[in-house]
Design a protein around this motif. Sequence first.
Motif, PDB file in Angstrom:
ATOM      1  N   GLY A  10       0.770  -1.238   0.000  1.00  0.00           N
ATOM      2  CA  GLY A  10       0.000   0.000   0.000  1.00  0.00           C
ATOM      3  C   GLY A  10       0.798   1.283   0.000  1.00  0.00           C
ATOM      4  O   GLY A  10       0.211   2.365   0.112  1.00  0.00           O
ATOM      5  N   ILE A  11       2.122   1.231  -0.108  1.00  0.00           N
ATOM      6  CA  ILE A  11       2.896   2.471  -0.094  1.00  0.00           C
ATOM      7  C   ILE A  11       3.017   3.034  -1.505  1.00  0.00           C
ATOM      8  O   ILE A  11       2.841   2.326  -2.498  1.00  0.00           O
ATOM      9  N   ASN A  12       3.339   4.301  -1.594  1.00  0.00           N
ATOM     10  CA  ASN A  12       3.471   4.982  -2.872  1.00  0.00           C
ATOM     11  C   ASN A  12       4.917   5.415  -3.045  1.00  0.00           C
ATOM     12  O   ASN A  12       5.387   6.334  -2.358  1.00  0.00           O
ATOM     13  N   VAL A  13       5.626   4.739  -3.921  1.00  0.00           N
ATOM     14  CA  VAL A  13       7.057   5.004  -4.106  1.00  0.00           C
ATOM     15  C   VAL A  13       7.322   6.447  -4.533  1.00  0.00           C
ATOM     16  O   VAL A  13       8.214   7.107  -3.974  1.00  0.00           O
ATOM     17  N   PRO A  14       6.610   7.015  -5.526  1.00  0.00           N
ATOM     18  CA  PRO A  14       6.878   8.413  -5.895  1.00  0.00           C
ATOM     19  C   PRO A  14       6.711   9.380  -4.721  1.00  0.00           C
ATOM     20  O   PRO A  14       7.496  10.330  -4.584  1.00  0.00           O
ATOM     21  N   SER A  15       5.698   9.156  -3.877  1.00  0.00           N
ATOM     22  CA  SER A  15       5.494  10.056  -2.732  1.00  0.00           C
ATOM     23  C   SER A  15       6.680  10.011  -1.775  1.00  0.00           C
ATOM     24  O   SER A  15       7.156  11.044  -1.293  1.00  0.00           O
ATOM     25  N   TRP A  68      -3.100  18.954 -10.701  1.00  0.00           N
ATOM     26  CA  TRP A  68      -2.793  18.902  -9.265  1.00  0.00           C
ATOM     27  C   TRP A  68      -3.594  17.781  -8.632  1.00  0.00           C
ATOM     28  O   TRP A  68      -4.788  17.639  -8.891  1.00  0.00           O
ATOM     29  N   PRO A  69      -3.009  16.935  -7.781  1.00  0.00           N
ATOM     30  CA  PRO A  69      -1.617  16.960  -7.310  1.00  0.00           C
ATOM     31  C   PRO A  69      -0.657  16.299  -8.293  1.00  0.00           C
ATOM     32  O   PRO A  69      -1.034  15.396  -9.020  1.00  0.00           O
ATOM     33  N   LEU A  70       0.577  16.771  -8.287  1.00  0.00           N
ATOM     34  CA  LEU A  70       1.587  16.212  -9.176  1.00  0.00           C
ATOM     35  C   LEU A  70       1.901  14.771  -8.805  1.00  0.00           C
ATOM     36  O   LEU A  70       2.098  13.923  -9.672  1.00  0.00           O
ATOM     37  N   ILE A  71       1.977  14.495  -7.513  1.00  0.00           N
ATOM     38  CA  ILE A  71       2.196  13.141  -7.014  1.00  0.00           C
ATOM     39  C   ILE A  71       1.155  12.861  -5.951  1.00  0.00           C
ATOM     40  O   ILE A  71       1.078  13.572  -4.952  1.00  0.00           O
ATOM     41  N   SER A  72       0.347  11.839  -6.150  1.00  0.00           N
ATOM     42  CA  SER A  72      -0.725  11.530  -5.226  1.00  0.00           C
ATOM     43  C   SER A  72      -0.454  10.219  -4.519  1.00  0.00           C
ATOM     44  O   SER A  72       0.070   9.276  -5.116  1.00  0.00           O
ATOM     45  N   ALA A  73      -0.815  10.149  -3.236  1.00  0.00           N
ATOM     46  CA  ALA A  73      -0.620   8.941  -2.447  1.00  0.00           C
ATOM     47  C   ALA A  73      -1.717   7.933  -2.742  1.00  0.00           C
ATOM     48  O   ALA A  73      -2.783   8.262  -3.267  1.00  0.00           O
ATOM     49  N   SER A  74      -1.453   6.680  -2.393  1.00  0.00           N
ATOM     50  CA  SER A  74      -2.435   5.626  -2.554  1.00  0.00           C
ATOM     51  C   SER A  74      -3.517   5.766  -1.491  1.00  0.00           C
ATOM     52  O   SER A  74      -3.250   6.156  -0.355  1.00  0.00           O
ATOM     53  N   VAL A  75      -4.757   5.442  -1.848  1.00  0.00           N
ATOM     54  CA  VAL A  75      -5.865   5.501  -0.899  1.00  0.00           C
ATOM     55  C   VAL A  75      -6.645   4.215  -0.964  1.00  0.00           C
ATOM     56  O   VAL A  75      -6.533   3.430  -1.915  1.00  0.00           O
ATOM     57  N   GLY A  76      -7.448   3.990   0.057  1.00  0.00           N
ATOM     58  CA  GLY A  76      -8.297   2.811   0.079  1.00  0.00           C
ATOM     59  C   GLY A  76      -9.473   2.972  -0.866  1.00  0.00           C
ATOM     60  O   GLY A  76      -9.778   4.056  -1.355  1.00  0.00           O
ATOM     61  N   GLN A  77     -10.185   1.887  -1.116  1.00  0.00           N
ATOM     62  CA  GLN A  77     -11.313   1.908  -2.033  1.00  0.00           C
ATOM     63  C   GLN A  77     -12.575   2.426  -1.363  1.00  0.00           C
ATOM     64  O   GLN A  77     -13.495   2.865  -2.031  1.00  0.00           O
ATOM     65  N   GLU A  78     -12.644   2.328  -0.066  1.00  0.00           N
ATOM     66  CA  GLU A  78     -13.851   2.726   0.631  1.00  0.00           C
ATOM     67  C   GLU A  78     -13.563   3.971   1.485  1.00  0.00           C
ATOM     68  O   GLU A  78     -12.439   4.226   1.900  1.00  0.00           O
ATOM     69  N   GLY A  79     -14.637   4.736   1.750  1.00  0.00           N
ATOM     70  CA  GLY A  79     -14.500   5.896   2.615  1.00  0.00           C
ATOM     71  C   GLY A  79     -14.355   7.181   1.824  1.00  0.00           C
ATOM     72  O   GLY A  79     -14.155   7.189   0.602  1.00  0.00           O
TER      73      GLY A  79
END
Length: 368
Positions: free
Chosen positions: A78-83, A157-168
């Motif tokens: 679940g991590i985002n390498v670019p972030s 925008w955003p140039l680099i976005s983090a990963s998020v869950g599918q719900e919520g």
Amino acid sequence: VKNNPIRQSITAMLFGVIAGVIGSLFLVLPGITVAHQDILYLWPIALGLLLLSPRYLCFSYAGGIVAIAHLATGWPAGINVPSIMALVAVLHLMEGVLVMLSGRNAASPVYLKHGASGQVIGAYLIQRFWPIPIMLILIMQIPEELLGTTFPMPEWWPLISASVGQEGNWARILTPVVAALGYSDIAIGVEPKRRAYHSGLYLILFSLLLFLSAVLATRAMFWMWIAALFAPVGHELMIRISSAREFRSVPKFVASPRGVRLLDIQPGSEAQRLGLAAEDLILSVNETLVLTRTDLEFELQRAESGVRLRVEDESGNERRLETDRLGGQARLGIITVPQAGDRPHVDLGTSGLIIRALQKIKRWWRQD
């Protein structure tokens, strides 16, 4: 007092605020978004590397390990390498700016062994620490009724976005955090100001290249690998090349056969009032030649009615100085370069607790 701790603390906080503003702009304006899981593993890994060597306490190594492990095995999930890489790049950008602006302000004169010859030379140990207040864009779940309070942003925008869950309901929240940056270096062949400038320049160049690779990593897996590998490998190469260049340089603060060379001047001392400076060469005291520190101390102590110094600066220009202060070298407020028989003040070894423990076990095993 040289490197007064109160003054150093105040300047560290002031420069930390400046760097925090710069870092926040680089994070917020392009919309570098991070999630909790992106930074969850960085501190534990960085602290683990500290046990190997203090110089590995750096997010370049920790971030690279997290990113490579994720790309190779899928863990941590679940991590985002670019972030992560963008955050590491901005932290090093702030460090580079701080080193260039104020790195030299905490330089301490030391004696150390130089190279394989083991010659004891004069040098400057540069160590700084800055608390950095910065703004991060964290992606967080928020109540549904708050979704309408968000502001419209450009399409890119955003140039680099983090990963998020599918719900919520997820939103980007501007969050203040306090980071800490440290810098340690040694100046042998150049004065501390120039050494800090070069080190800061290398850090800024490294950070910009890493930031670029983080942006490209949002477009292709290939660039994710490039960014993940460049963070630790590029940082290590930068450190090794910079250190090798400095240790291969001709030492600047060494004894001269013509007089007594100065390594540093105590603030507020008589030497400072007279205009003495590092690298100056004291040739004579009251018209008597002085070739060693022992000669200098003896002539200063036996002076009866003032002291007349003949001094040569680093450019070879001579000048004569006079003072009525007596009482020896310490009263004059100078620190000379090492002479024959002097021992080093510092050991530049950087082994951590684990390495030192293994070395002790190895020595114990051999003795047994």
